[in-house]
Scaffold this active site. Structure first.
Site, mmCIF file in Angstrom:
data_model
loop_
_atom_site.group_PDB
_atom_site.id
_atom_site.type_symbol
_atom_site.label_atom_id
_atom_site.label_comp_id
_atom_site.label_asym_id
_atom_site.label_seq_id
_atom_site.Cartn_x
_atom_site.Cartn_y
_atom_site.Cartn_z
ATOM 1 N N CYS A 230 11.944 -6.860 1.219
ATOM 2 C CA CYS A 230 13.564 -5.879 1.360
ATOM 3 C C CYS A 230 13.911 -5.938 2.741
ATOM 4 O O CYS A 230 13.952 -6.618 3.300
ATOM 5 C CB CYS A 230 12.690 -4.070 0.935
ATOM 6 S SG CYS A 230 11.853 -3.873 2.697
ATOM 7 N N GLU B 30 4.899 -7.804 2.680
ATOM 8 C CA GLU B 30 4.845 -8.952 3.362
ATOM 9 C C GLU B 30 4.061 -8.161 4.732
ATOM 10 O O GLU B 30 4.603 -9.274 5.072
ATOM 11 C CB GLU B 30 6.133 -8.899 3.420
ATOM 12 C CG GLU B 30 6.809 -10.252 1.678
ATOM 13 C CD GLU B 30 7.553 -8.656 1.036
ATOM 14 O OE1 GLU B 30 6.035 -7.571 0.708
ATOM 15 O OE2 GLU B 30 8.628 -8.345 0.758
ATOM 16 N N ILE C 178 0.875 -1.502 0.121
ATOM 17 C CA ILE C 178 -0.096 -0.084 -0.189
ATOM 18 C C ILE C 178 0.585 1.009 -0.181
ATOM 19 O O ILE C 178 1.557 1.814 1.229
ATOM 20 C CB ILE C 178 -1.402 -0.052 0.927
ATOM 21 C CG1 ILE C 178 -1.707 -1.559 1.461
ATOM 22 C CG2 ILE C 178 -2.208 1.325 1.453
ATOM 23 C CD1 ILE C 178 -2.549 -1.590 0.355
ATOM 24 N N GLU C 179 1.160 2.054 -1.296
ATOM 25 C CA GLU C 179 1.691 2.610 -0.525
ATOM 26 C C GLU C 179 1.145 4.554 -0.678
ATOM 27 O O GLU C 179 -0.389 4.187 0.099
ATOM 28 C CB GLU C 179 2.194 3.632 -2.836
ATOM 29 C CG GLU C 179 3.438 2.730 -3.521
ATOM 30 C CD GLU C 179 3.587 1.861 -4.406
ATOM 31 O OE1 GLU C 179 3.538 2.747 -5.248
ATOM 32 O OE2 GLU C 179 4.318 1.281 -4.885
ATOM 33 N N CYS D 208 11.571 -5.995 5.853
ATOM 34 C CA CYS D 208 10.547 -7.208 5.633
ATOM 35 C C CYS D 208 11.294 -8.285 6.418
ATOM 36 O O CYS D 208 10.593 -8.816 7.288
ATOM 37 C CB CYS D 208 10.065 -7.135 4.259
ATOM 38 S SG CYS D 208 8.210 -6.582 3.612
HETATM 39 ZN ZN LIG Z 1 9.706 -4.620 2.024
#
Ligand SMILES: [Zn+2]
Length: 186
Positions: free
Chosen positions: A136, A100, A88-89, A139
């Site tokens: 990333c 994630e 969700i940006e 996460c």
């Molecule tokens: Zn991430």
């Protein structure tokens, strides 16, 4: 039909490396992870990958146009609920949260604390190298919080979707994704 299969995650054994200098020693930390046997329910893995792909369709990604879905089952959930979510940006980029973590925090918010399976799908980049389909760094650290820190008994597996025809997913564990992740010993 029982589709449980045994997999072996490879040992990573690299010794520390130390170089003496006039100013003092410089050390390069090694890695010591024993080989690990894990069991995987292939039918469930396929289902989780499907859920992750489906979740990615609901991503709010107007800025990156990079859609990611995740689907999680927690080891301590007796009902094996599937928690799925997408990235969700936000116009304020730093507010963005990855799929994630959205899925993981939904599971943790229900009181569950140990990941069993975390599937993720970068549906727009399934043919990309593993590094472009992987969680990333933030996460990885978040996932590590909800796994066993004993590498020998940790049962959490990260299932990474792939565009490779005939391959269900790539399987890793958090120790191999984040070998020196931070732990607060308190
Ligand atoms: Zn991430």
């Amino acid at each position: 039909m029982n589709e449980t299969v045994e997999l072996t995650l490879p040992a990573l054994e690299v010794p520390d490396h130390r170089v003496e200098t006039p100013a003092g020693a410089i050390r390069v930390p090694g890695i010591r992870l024993p080989e690990k046997r894990v069991s995987v329910d292939a039918a469930l893995v396929a289902k989780l990958i499907d859920h992750a792909r489906e979740a990615a369709r609901l991503a709010h990604a107007p800025h990156s146009d990079f859609h990611v879905g995740a689907a999680i089952i927690m080891a301590d959930d007796p009902y094996a609920t599937i928690f799925s979510a997408a990235n969700i940006e936000n116009s304020s980029y730093g507010v963005t949260v990855c799929g994630e973590r959205n899925a993981l925090f939904a599971a943790a918010s229900k009181g569950f604390r140990r990941v069993r399976y975390l599937a993720l799908s970068t549906v727009d980049a399934l043919d990309a190298p593993l590094s472009e389909r992987s969680p990333c760094g933030a996460c990885r650290q978040a996932i590590r919080e909800f796994t066993e820190h004993d590498v020998a008994i940790d049962e959490a597996l990260i299932l990474i979707d792939t565009g490779d025809p005939g391959v269900l997913c790539d399987v890793m564990d958090i120790q191999r994704l984040l070998p020196h992740g931070f732990t607060f010993a308190g």
